[in-house]
Design an enzyme around this catalytic site. Structure first.
Site, PDB file in Angstrom:
ATOM      1  N   ARG A 129       0.829  -1.493   0.284  1.00 32.45           N
ATOM      2  CA  ARG A 129       0.364  -0.002   0.318  1.00 32.45           C
ATOM      3  C   ARG A 129       0.465   1.175  -0.450  1.00 32.45           C
ATOM      4  O   ARG A 129       2.100   0.916   0.491  1.00 32.45           O
ATOM      5  CB  ARG A 129      -1.472  -0.370   1.247  1.00 32.45           C
ATOM      6  CG  ARG A 129      -1.904  -1.244   1.221  1.00 32.45           C
ATOM      7  CD  ARG A 129      -3.133  -0.513   0.138  1.00 32.45           C
ATOM      8  NE  ARG A 129      -4.193  -1.733  -0.394  1.00 32.45           N
ATOM      9  CZ  ARG A 129      -4.570  -2.677  -0.667  1.00 32.45           C
ATOM     10  NH1 ARG A 129      -3.418  -2.470  -2.076  1.00 32.45           N
ATOM     11  NH2 ARG A 129      -5.518  -3.013  -0.950  1.00 32.45           N
ATOM     12  N   GLU A 152      -2.382   7.591  -5.277  1.00 39.08           N
ATOM     13  CA  GLU A 152      -2.874   7.078  -6.323  1.00 39.08           C
ATOM     14  C   GLU A 152      -4.227   7.308  -6.757  1.00 39.08           C
ATOM     15  O   GLU A 152      -4.399   6.921  -7.859  1.00 39.08           O
ATOM     16  CB  GLU A 152      -2.484   5.490  -6.101  1.00 39.08           C
ATOM     17  CG  GLU A 152      -3.492   4.275  -5.596  1.00 39.08           C
ATOM     18  CD  GLU A 152      -2.986   3.633  -5.418  1.00 39.08           C
ATOM     19  OE1 GLU A 152      -2.170   2.504  -5.017  1.00 39.08           O
ATOM     20  OE2 GLU A 152      -3.469   2.280  -5.456  1.00 39.08           O
ATOM     21  N   HIS A 154      -0.988  -0.188  -9.922  1.00 37.49           N
ATOM     22  CA  HIS A 154      -1.270  -1.470  -8.694  1.00 37.49           C
ATOM     23  C   HIS A 154      -1.509  -2.330 -10.279  1.00 37.49           C
ATOM     24  O   HIS A 154      -2.910  -2.773  -9.443  1.00 37.49           O
ATOM     25  CB  HIS A 154      -2.953  -0.854  -7.641  1.00 37.49           C
ATOM     26  CG  HIS A 154      -3.648  -0.499  -6.813  1.00 37.49           C
ATOM     27  ND1 HIS A 154      -2.951  -0.260  -6.218  1.00 37.49           N
ATOM     28  CD2 HIS A 154      -3.091  -2.621  -6.616  1.00 37.49           C
ATOM     29  CE1 HIS A 154      -3.177  -1.090  -5.123  1.00 37.49           C
ATOM     30  NE2 HIS A 154      -3.376  -1.756  -4.850  1.00 37.49           N
TER      31      HIS A 154
HETATM   32  P1  NAI Z   1      -1.986 -10.835   4.791  1.00 36.01           P
HETATM   33  O1  NAI Z   1      -2.676 -10.420   5.990  1.00 36.01           O
HETATM   34  O2  NAI Z   1      -1.623 -12.489   4.797  1.00 36.01           O
HETATM   35  O3  NAI Z   1       0.001 -10.742   5.760  1.00 36.01           O
HETATM   36  C1  NAI Z   1      -0.218  -9.399   6.257  1.00 36.01           C
HETATM   37  C2  NAI Z   1       1.037  -9.603   7.065  1.00 36.01           C
HETATM   38  O4  NAI Z   1       1.512  -8.592   7.699  1.00 36.01           O
HETATM   39  C3  NAI Z   1       1.065 -10.328   8.293  1.00 36.01           C
HETATM   40  O5  NAI Z   1       2.028 -12.001   8.740  1.00 36.01           O
HETATM   41  C4  NAI Z   1       0.886  -9.199   9.912  1.00 36.01           C
HETATM   42  O6  NAI Z   1       0.964 -10.161  10.322  1.00 36.01           O
HETATM   43  C5  NAI Z   1       1.892  -8.803   9.035  1.00 36.01           C
HETATM   44  N1  NAI Z   1       1.952  -7.447   9.837  1.00 36.01           N
HETATM   45  C6  NAI Z   1       1.181  -6.829  10.292  1.00 36.01           C
HETATM   46  N2  NAI Z   1       1.299  -5.730  10.541  1.00 36.01           N
HETATM   47  C7  NAI Z   1       2.935  -6.047  10.868  1.00 36.01           C
HETATM   48  C8  NAI Z   1       3.979  -4.761  11.113  1.00 36.01           C
HETATM   49  N3  NAI Z   1       3.332  -3.673  11.800  1.00 36.01           N
HETATM   50  N4  NAI Z   1       5.050  -5.057  10.407  1.00 36.01           N
HETATM   51  C9  NAI Z   1       5.672  -5.534   9.368  1.00 36.01           C
HETATM   52  N5  NAI Z   1       4.475  -6.702   9.013  1.00 36.01           N
HETATM   53  C10 NAI Z   1       3.008  -6.611   9.719  1.00 36.01           C
HETATM   54  O7  NAI Z   1      -1.271 -10.168   3.962  1.00 36.01           O
HETATM   55  P2  NAI Z   1      -1.215 -10.257   2.163  1.00 36.01           P
HETATM   56  O8  NAI Z   1      -2.457 -10.903   2.133  1.00 36.01           O
HETATM   57  O9  NAI Z   1       0.266 -11.010   2.650  1.00 36.01           O
HETATM   58  O10 NAI Z   1      -0.519  -9.433   1.607  1.00 36.01           O
HETATM   59  C11 NAI Z   1      -0.267  -8.106   1.918  1.00 36.01           C
HETATM   60  C12 NAI Z   1      -0.463  -6.962   1.396  1.00 36.01           C
HETATM   61  O11 NAI Z   1      -0.604  -7.051   0.540  1.00 36.01           O
HETATM   62  C13 NAI Z   1      -2.377  -6.600   1.374  1.00 36.01           C
HETATM   63  O12 NAI Z   1      -2.055  -5.900   3.184  1.00 36.01           O
HETATM   64  C14 NAI Z   1      -1.931  -6.268   0.312  1.00 36.01           C
HETATM   65  O13 NAI Z   1      -1.979  -4.216   1.068  1.00 36.01           O
HETATM   66  C15 NAI Z   1      -1.297  -5.317  -0.331  1.00 36.01           C
HETATM   67  N6  NAI Z   1      -2.085  -6.407  -1.324  1.00 36.01           N
HETATM   68  C16 NAI Z   1      -2.022  -6.011  -2.811  1.00 36.01           C
HETATM   69  C17 NAI Z   1      -2.280  -5.885  -4.100  1.00 36.01           C
HETATM   70  C18 NAI Z   1      -1.720  -5.363  -5.280  1.00 36.01           C
HETATM   71  O14 NAI Z   1      -2.477  -5.782  -6.292  1.00 36.01           O
HETATM   72  N7  NAI Z   1      -0.626  -4.504  -5.700  1.00 36.01           N
HETATM   73  C19 NAI Z   1      -3.334  -7.243  -3.746  1.00 36.01           C
HETATM   74  C20 NAI Z   1      -2.758  -7.812  -2.604  1.00 36.01           C
HETATM   75  C21 NAI Z   1      -2.953  -7.425  -2.230  1.00 36.01           C
END
Ligand code: NAI
Length: 344
Positions: free
Chosen positions: A230, A259, A291
Protein backbone atom coordinates in the site's frame (compact mmCIF):
# COMPACT_ATOMS: atom_id res chain seq x y z
CA UNK A 1 -30.29 -10.17 -4.53
CA UNK A 2 -29.19 -6.98 -6.30
CA UNK A 3 -25.55 -5.95 -6.36
CA UNK A 4 -24.12 -2.60 -7.42
CA UNK A 5 -20.44 -2.48 -8.38
CA UNK A 6 -18.48 0.76 -8.07
CA UNK A 7 -15.28 1.54 -9.99
CA UNK A 8 -15.99 -1.29 -12.43
CA UNK A 9 -13.69 -1.88 -15.35
CA UNK A 10 -14.33 -4.07 -18.42
CA UNK A 11 -12.25 -6.88 -16.90
CA UNK A 12 -14.35 -6.81 -13.69
CA UNK A 13 -17.57 -7.01 -15.68
CA UNK A 14 -16.25 -9.94 -17.71
CA UNK A 15 -15.04 -11.99 -14.74
CA UNK A 16 -18.10 -11.33 -12.54
CA UNK A 17 -20.59 -12.04 -15.33
CA UNK A 18 -18.81 -15.29 -16.11
CA UNK A 19 -19.00 -16.47 -12.48
CA UNK A 20 -22.60 -15.30 -12.08
CA UNK A 21 -23.89 -18.17 -14.23
CA UNK A 22 -23.81 -20.18 -10.97
CA UNK A 23 -25.78 -17.64 -8.89
CA UNK A 24 -28.06 -15.51 -11.04
CA UNK A 25 -27.60 -12.28 -9.05
CA UNK A 26 -28.74 -8.99 -10.56
CA UNK A 27 -25.74 -6.75 -11.35
CA UNK A 28 -25.38 -3.04 -11.94
CA UNK A 29 -21.89 -1.87 -12.94
CA UNK A 30 -20.95 1.76 -12.28
CA UNK A 31 -17.76 3.27 -13.67
CA UNK A 32 -17.33 5.86 -10.95
CA UNK A 33 -15.92 5.28 -7.50
CA UNK A 34 -17.86 5.12 -4.27
CA UNK A 35 -17.63 8.30 -2.21
CA UNK A 36 -19.94 10.81 -0.49
CA UNK A 37 -21.19 12.07 -3.88
CA UNK A 38 -21.92 8.69 -5.45
CA UNK A 39 -23.16 6.69 -2.44
CA UNK A 40 -26.78 7.64 -3.19
CA UNK A 41 -26.70 5.37 -6.28
CA UNK A 42 -26.73 2.40 -3.91
CA UNK A 43 -30.44 2.93 -3.31
CA UNK A 44 -32.40 -0.23 -4.11
CA UNK A 45 -29.40 -2.56 -3.86
CA UNK A 46 -28.74 -5.15 -1.15
CA UNK A 47 -25.02 -5.36 -1.73
CA UNK A 48 -22.37 -2.83 -2.69
CA UNK A 49 -19.18 -4.20 -4.23
CA UNK A 50 -16.08 -1.98 -4.11
CA UNK A 51 -12.36 -1.95 -4.87
CA UNK A 52 -9.18 -0.49 -3.36
CA UNK A 53 -9.71 3.21 -4.08
CA UNK A 54 -13.37 3.52 -3.18
CA UNK A 55 -13.99 5.64 -0.10
CA UNK A 56 -15.93 3.89 2.67
CA UNK A 57 -15.94 6.46 5.46
CA UNK A 58 -18.61 7.18 8.08
CA UNK A 59 -20.58 9.49 5.81
CA UNK A 60 -20.65 6.93 3.00
CA UNK A 61 -21.59 4.12 5.38
CA UNK A 62 -24.48 6.14 6.79
CA UNK A 63 -25.84 6.77 3.27
CA UNK A 64 -25.49 3.08 2.35
CA UNK A 65 -27.23 2.06 5.57
CA UNK A 66 -30.10 4.50 5.02
CA UNK A 67 -30.42 3.13 1.48
CA UNK A 68 -30.93 -0.38 2.89
CA UNK A 69 -27.55 -1.83 1.87
CA UNK A 70 -26.84 -4.84 4.07
CA UNK A 71 -23.51 -6.06 2.83
CA UNK A 72 -20.36 -4.40 1.57
CA UNK A 73 -18.20 -6.75 -0.50
CA UNK A 74 -14.60 -5.68 -0.98
CA UNK A 75 -13.26 -7.33 -4.12
CA UNK A 76 -9.72 -7.00 -2.77
CA UNK A 77 -7.61 -8.09 0.20
CA UNK A 78 -6.60 -4.74 1.74
CA UNK A 79 -9.22 -2.87 3.78
CA UNK A 80 -7.48 0.34 4.86
CA UNK A 81 -10.11 2.38 2.99
CA UNK A 82 -12.95 1.23 5.28
CA UNK A 83 -14.15 2.84 8.52
CA UNK A 84 -14.99 -0.42 10.30
CA UNK A 85 -16.03 1.35 13.48
CA UNK A 86 -18.70 3.27 11.61
CA UNK A 87 -19.91 0.13 9.85
CA UNK A 88 -20.09 -2.08 12.93
CA UNK A 89 -23.69 -3.04 13.73
CA UNK A 90 -24.95 -1.58 10.45
CA UNK A 91 -23.40 -3.23 7.43
CA UNK A 92 -21.58 -6.54 7.22
CA UNK A 93 -18.26 -6.40 5.39
CA UNK A 94 -16.60 -9.22 3.52
CA UNK A 95 -13.37 -9.22 1.55
CA UNK A 96 -11.26 -11.55 -0.55
CA UNK A 97 -8.40 -12.37 1.80
CA UNK A 98 -6.35 -14.32 -0.73
CA UNK A 99 -7.05 -14.43 -4.42
CA UNK A 100 -3.58 -15.01 -5.65
CA UNK A 101 -0.66 -14.41 -3.34
CA UNK A 102 1.43 -15.80 -6.22
CA UNK A 103 0.32 -12.98 -8.56
CA UNK A 104 1.51 -10.26 -6.16
CA UNK A 105 4.69 -12.05 -5.13
CA UNK A 106 5.61 -12.75 -8.76
CA UNK A 107 5.01 -9.10 -9.67
CA UNK A 108 7.27 -7.99 -6.81
CA UNK A 109 10.02 -10.20 -8.23
CA UNK A 110 9.30 -8.94 -11.76
CA UNK A 111 9.84 -5.39 -10.47
CA UNK A 112 13.16 -6.34 -8.88
CA UNK A 113 14.38 -8.07 -12.03
CA UNK A 114 13.27 -5.23 -14.31
CA UNK A 115 14.64 -2.47 -12.12
CA UNK A 116 17.93 -4.28 -11.63
CA UNK A 117 18.62 -5.48 -15.18
CA UNK A 118 16.79 -2.56 -16.86
CA UNK A 119 14.95 -4.76 -19.35
CA UNK A 120 12.31 -2.03 -19.73
CA UNK A 121 15.01 0.29 -21.09
CA UNK A 122 16.71 -2.39 -23.19
CA UNK A 123 13.37 -3.17 -24.86
CA UNK A 124 12.94 0.44 -25.99
CA UNK A 125 16.60 0.75 -27.03
CA UNK A 126 16.71 -2.33 -29.24
CA UNK A 127 13.45 -1.40 -30.93
CA UNK A 128 15.24 1.76 -32.04
CA UNK A 129 18.26 -0.29 -33.19
CA UNK A 130 20.34 0.97 -30.27
CA UNK A 131 22.33 -2.08 -29.15
CA UNK A 132 24.61 -0.26 -26.71
CA UNK A 133 24.93 -1.67 -23.17
CA UNK A 134 25.98 1.63 -21.60
CA UNK A 135 23.92 2.36 -18.49
CA UNK A 136 22.26 -1.07 -18.37
CA UNK A 137 24.54 -2.66 -15.77
CA UNK A 138 22.78 -4.47 -12.93
CA UNK A 139 23.94 -6.63 -10.02
CA UNK A 140 23.74 -10.38 -9.44
CA UNK A 141 20.83 -11.19 -7.15
CA UNK A 142 22.25 -14.56 -6.07
CA UNK A 143 23.80 -14.18 -2.62
CA UNK A 144 22.30 -10.75 -1.93
CA UNK A 145 20.24 -10.18 1.22
CA UNK A 146 16.58 -9.31 0.85
CA UNK A 147 14.55 -8.02 3.79
CA UNK A 148 10.88 -8.95 3.70
CA UNK A 149 8.56 -6.88 5.89
CA UNK A 150 5.35 -8.88 6.49
CA UNK A 151 5.35 -12.66 6.18
CA UNK A 152 1.66 -13.33 5.54
CA UNK A 153 0.27 -15.04 2.47
CA UNK A 154 2.12 -12.90 -0.08
CA UNK A 155 5.32 -12.47 1.94
CA UNK A 156 5.70 -16.25 2.36
CA UNK A 157 5.34 -16.93 -1.39
CA UNK A 158 7.73 -14.08 -2.13
CA UNK A 159 10.31 -15.57 0.27
CA UNK A 160 10.13 -18.89 -1.63
CA UNK A 161 10.73 -17.10 -4.94
CA UNK A 162 13.72 -15.22 -3.50
CA UNK A 163 15.21 -18.40 -2.09
CA UNK A 164 14.73 -20.06 -5.48
CA UNK A 165 17.17 -17.62 -7.02
CA UNK A 166 19.69 -17.98 -4.22
CA UNK A 167 19.03 -14.84 -2.23
CA UNK A 168 19.54 -14.71 1.54
CA UNK A 169 16.18 -13.86 3.08
CA UNK A 170 15.65 -12.11 6.39
CA UNK A 171 12.22 -10.98 7.58
CA UNK A 172 10.34 -8.90 10.10
CA UNK A 173 6.76 -9.48 11.24
CA UNK A 174 5.26 -8.71 14.68
CA UNK A 175 3.33 -12.00 14.32
CA UNK A 176 6.01 -14.40 13.01
CA UNK A 177 4.91 -17.63 11.35
CA UNK A 178 5.17 -20.30 14.06
CA UNK A 179 7.57 -23.21 13.52
CA UNK A 180 8.81 -21.83 10.22
CA UNK A 181 12.34 -21.72 8.80
CA UNK A 182 12.07 -17.97 8.15
CA UNK A 183 15.03 -16.05 9.56
CA UNK A 184 13.26 -13.32 11.59
CA UNK A 185 15.24 -10.29 12.69
CA UNK A 186 14.28 -6.96 14.26
CA UNK A 187 13.25 -4.14 11.95
CA UNK A 188 16.50 -2.32 12.81
CA UNK A 189 18.57 -5.33 11.78
CA UNK A 190 16.56 -5.75 8.61
CA UNK A 191 17.32 -2.15 7.65
CA UNK A 192 21.03 -2.61 8.43
CA UNK A 193 21.51 -5.89 6.57
CA UNK A 194 19.29 -5.76 3.49
CA UNK A 195 20.42 -4.99 -0.06
CA UNK A 196 16.77 -5.00 -1.15
CA UNK A 197 13.70 -4.38 1.02
CA UNK A 198 10.24 -5.55 -0.07
CA UNK A 199 7.07 -4.52 1.75
CA UNK A 200 4.32 -7.10 2.26
CA UNK A 201 2.49 -5.84 5.36
CA UNK A 202 -0.92 -4.14 5.50
CA UNK A 203 -1.41 -0.40 5.89
CA UNK A 204 -2.44 0.28 9.48
CA UNK A 205 -1.93 3.11 11.96
CA UNK A 206 1.30 1.37 13.02
CA UNK A 207 2.68 0.84 9.52
CA UNK A 208 1.76 4.21 7.98
CA UNK A 209 4.97 5.85 6.76
CA UNK A 210 7.03 2.92 8.03
CA UNK A 211 9.54 3.93 5.37
CA UNK A 212 10.48 7.49 6.27
CA UNK A 213 13.53 9.70 6.74
CA UNK A 214 14.52 7.91 9.96
CA UNK A 215 14.17 4.36 8.66
CA UNK A 216 15.89 5.27 5.37
CA UNK A 217 18.89 6.56 7.38
CA UNK A 218 19.25 3.11 8.98
CA UNK A 219 19.38 1.33 5.61
CA UNK A 220 22.48 0.30 3.71
CA UNK A 221 23.75 2.75 1.10
CA UNK A 222 22.44 1.79 -2.31
CA UNK A 223 19.30 -0.01 -1.12
CA UNK A 224 16.58 -1.09 -3.58
CA UNK A 225 13.04 -0.57 -2.24
CA UNK A 226 10.02 -2.50 -3.53
CA UNK A 227 6.45 -1.68 -2.51
CA UNK A 228 3.60 -3.82 -3.78
CA UNK A 229 1.48 -3.44 -0.62
CA UNK A 230 0.00 0.00 0.00
CA UNK A 231 1.29 3.46 -0.90
CA UNK A 232 0.83 4.81 2.62
CA UNK A 233 3.57 2.54 3.94
CA UNK A 234 6.09 4.92 2.38
CA UNK A 235 6.52 8.63 3.05
CA UNK A 236 6.97 9.54 -0.60
CA UNK A 237 8.68 12.88 0.03
CA UNK A 238 11.30 11.11 2.19
CA UNK A 239 11.69 8.45 -0.50
CA UNK A 240 12.39 11.14 -3.08
CA UNK A 241 15.03 12.71 -0.79
CA UNK A 242 16.61 9.27 -0.33
CA UNK A 243 16.73 8.80 -4.09
CA UNK A 244 18.12 12.29 -4.64
CA UNK A 245 20.94 11.84 -2.14
CA UNK A 246 21.66 8.35 -3.60
CA UNK A 247 21.05 6.56 -0.30
CA UNK A 248 18.36 4.68 -2.21
CA UNK A 249 19.74 3.23 -5.44
CA UNK A 250 16.36 2.49 -6.95
CA UNK A 251 12.70 1.98 -6.13
CA UNK A 252 9.81 0.11 -7.69
CA UNK A 253 6.32 1.04 -6.62
CA UNK A 254 3.12 -0.73 -7.59
CA UNK A 255 1.24 1.47 -5.14
CA UNK A 256 1.47 5.16 -4.28
CA UNK A 257 0.09 7.23 -1.39
CA UNK A 258 -2.07 9.42 -3.61
CA UNK A 259 -2.76 6.78 -6.24
CA UNK A 260 -6.54 7.16 -6.14
CA UNK A 261 -6.34 10.30 -8.30
CA UNK A 262 -4.47 8.56 -11.12
CA UNK A 263 -4.08 4.80 -10.93
CA UNK A 264 -6.27 2.60 -13.14
CA UNK A 265 -7.03 5.55 -15.48
CA UNK A 266 -5.44 6.88 -18.69
CA UNK A 267 -3.84 10.34 -18.28
CA UNK A 268 -1.50 10.01 -21.26
CA UNK A 269 -2.85 13.16 -22.93
CA UNK A 270 -2.94 15.24 -19.78
CA UNK A 271 -0.56 17.07 -17.50
CA UNK A 272 0.03 15.40 -14.15
CA UNK A 273 -0.81 17.92 -11.41
CA UNK A 274 0.71 15.80 -8.67
CA UNK A 275 4.30 17.11 -8.51
CA UNK A 276 5.44 14.29 -6.24
CA UNK A 277 4.24 11.63 -8.67
CA UNK A 278 5.69 13.61 -11.58
CA UNK A 279 9.07 13.80 -9.79
CA UNK A 280 9.09 10.05 -9.24
CA UNK A 281 8.16 9.43 -12.88
CA UNK A 282 11.06 11.64 -13.98
CA UNK A 283 13.68 9.51 -12.22
CA UNK A 284 15.48 6.89 -14.30
CA UNK A 285 15.89 4.57 -11.31
CA UNK A 286 12.20 4.53 -10.35
CA UNK A 287 9.77 2.04 -11.82
CA UNK A 288 6.06 2.57 -11.28
CA UNK A 289 3.26 0.19 -12.13
CA UNK A 290 -0.34 1.12 -11.59
CA UNK A 291 -1.47 -1.24 -8.80
CA UNK A 292 -1.30 -4.19 -11.16
CA UNK A 293 0.44 -6.75 -8.95
CA UNK A 294 -2.81 -8.68 -8.49
CA UNK A 295 -3.72 -8.52 -12.17
CA UNK A 296 -3.68 -12.06 -13.52
CA UNK A 297 -6.50 -14.03 -15.13
CA UNK A 298 -6.41 -16.51 -12.25
CA UNK A 299 -6.64 -13.75 -9.64
CA UNK A 300 -9.60 -12.07 -11.36
CA UNK A 301 -11.44 -15.38 -11.51
CA UNK A 302 -10.69 -16.08 -7.84
CA UNK A 303 -11.81 -12.57 -6.83
CA UNK A 304 -15.17 -12.98 -8.61
CA UNK A 305 -15.66 -16.50 -7.26
CA UNK A 306 -14.84 -15.66 -3.63
CA UNK A 307 -16.90 -12.44 -3.69
CA UNK A 308 -20.00 -14.12 -5.13
CA UNK A 309 -19.58 -17.13 -2.80
CA UNK A 310 -19.55 -14.72 0.15
CA UNK A 311 -22.64 -12.87 -1.11
CA UNK A 312 -24.38 -16.19 -1.67
CA UNK A 313 -23.56 -17.28 1.91
CA UNK A 314 -24.99 -13.98 3.15
CA UNK A 315 -28.19 -14.51 1.10
CA UNK A 316 -28.55 -17.99 2.59
CA UNK A 317 -27.80 -16.90 6.17
CA UNK A 318 -24.69 -19.05 6.28
CA UNK A 319 -21.51 -18.10 8.19
CA UNK A 320 -19.41 -15.50 6.39
CA UNK A 321 -15.91 -16.95 6.30
CA UNK A 322 -14.38 -13.71 5.05
CA UNK A 323 -16.27 -11.27 7.22
CA UNK A 324 -14.13 -8.64 8.84
CA UNK A 325 -15.37 -6.16 11.42
CA UNK A 326 -14.27 -3.52 13.89
CA UNK A 327 -13.28 -6.14 16.46
CA UNK A 328 -11.37 -8.21 13.92
CA UNK A 329 -9.30 -5.24 12.91
CA UNK A 330 -8.39 -4.63 16.55
CA UNK A 331 -7.79 -8.14 17.78
CA UNK A 332 -7.29 -10.05 14.59
CA UNK A 333 -5.85 -13.20 16.08
CA UNK A 334 -8.67 -13.81 18.56
CA UNK A 335 -11.67 -12.12 17.03
CA UNK A 336 -11.74 -13.86 13.65
CA UNK A 337 -11.85 -17.25 15.33
CA UNK A 338 -14.52 -16.41 17.87
CA UNK A 339 -17.03 -14.46 15.87
CA UNK A 340 -16.49 -15.70 12.33
CA UNK A 341 -19.58 -14.72 10.41
CA UNK A 342 -21.50 -13.52 13.46
CA UNK A 343 -19.88 -10.21 14.17
CA UNK A 344 -23.13 -8.54 15.13
P1 NAI B 1 -1.69 -11.10 5.15
O1 NAI B 1 -2.68 -10.56 6.10
O2 NAI B 1 -1.72 -12.56 4.80
O3 NAI B 1 -0.22 -10.79 5.69
C1 NAI B 1 0.17 -9.54 6.19
C2 NAI B 1 1.30 -9.80 7.17
O4 NAI B 1 1.77 -8.52 7.61
C3 NAI B 1 0.86 -10.59 8.40
O5 NAI B 1 1.73 -11.67 8.62
C4 NAI B 1 0.95 -9.56 9.52
O6 NAI B 1 1.32 -10.14 10.76
C5 NAI B 1 2.05 -8.67 8.99
N1 NAI B 1 2.09 -7.38 9.67
C6 NAI B 1 1.10 -6.72 10.34
N2 NAI B 1 1.59 -5.59 10.88
C7 NAI B 1 2.91 -5.54 10.54
C8 NAI B 1 3.96 -4.64 10.83
N3 NAI B 1 3.75 -3.56 11.60
N4 NAI B 1 5.18 -4.89 10.32
C9 NAI B 1 5.42 -5.99 9.58
N5 NAI B 1 4.46 -6.90 9.29
C10 NAI B 1 3.24 -6.68 9.77
O7 NAI B 1 -1.79 -10.20 3.85
P2 NAI B 1 -1.30 -10.56 2.38
O8 NAI B 1 -2.37 -11.27 1.66
O9 NAI B 1 0.05 -11.16 2.43
O10 NAI B 1 -1.21 -9.10 1.75
C11 NAI B 1 -0.28 -8.14 2.20
C12 NAI B 1 -0.66 -6.79 1.64
O11 NAI B 1 -0.49 -6.80 0.23
C13 NAI B 1 -2.14 -6.41 1.83
O12 NAI B 1 -2.35 -5.82 3.08
C14 NAI B 1 -2.39 -5.46 0.71
O13 NAI B 1 -2.20 -4.16 1.19
C15 NAI B 1 -1.32 -5.79 -0.31
N6 NAI B 1 -1.87 -6.28 -1.58
C16 NAI B 1 -1.51 -5.61 -2.72
C17 NAI B 1 -2.00 -6.03 -3.94
C18 NAI B 1 -1.59 -5.36 -5.22
O14 NAI B 1 -2.20 -5.61 -6.28
N7 NAI B 1 -0.59 -4.51 -5.22
C19 NAI B 1 -2.94 -7.15 -4.04
C20 NAI B 1 -3.20 -7.81 -2.78
C21 NAI B 1 -2.69 -7.36 -1.60
Amino acid sequence: MKIVFYDSKPYDIKSFEKQNSQYDFKFKFLEYRLNEDTASFSSGYDVVCVFVNDVINKEVIDILYENGVKLLALRCAGYNNVDFKAAFGKIHIIRVPAYSPYAVAEHAMALIMTLNRKTHKAYIRTRESNFSLNGLIGFTLHGKTIGVIGTGRIGKVFIDICRGIGMKVIAYDPYPVKNSDIDYVSLEELYHQSDIISLHCPLTKETRHLINEESIKKMKDGIMLINTSRGGLVNTKDLIEGLKNRKILSAALDVYEEESDYFFEDFSSEIIDDDILARLLSMPNVLITSHQAFFTAEALEAIAMTTLDGISAFRNNLPLDNEICYDCTHDKENCMKQTKGKCF
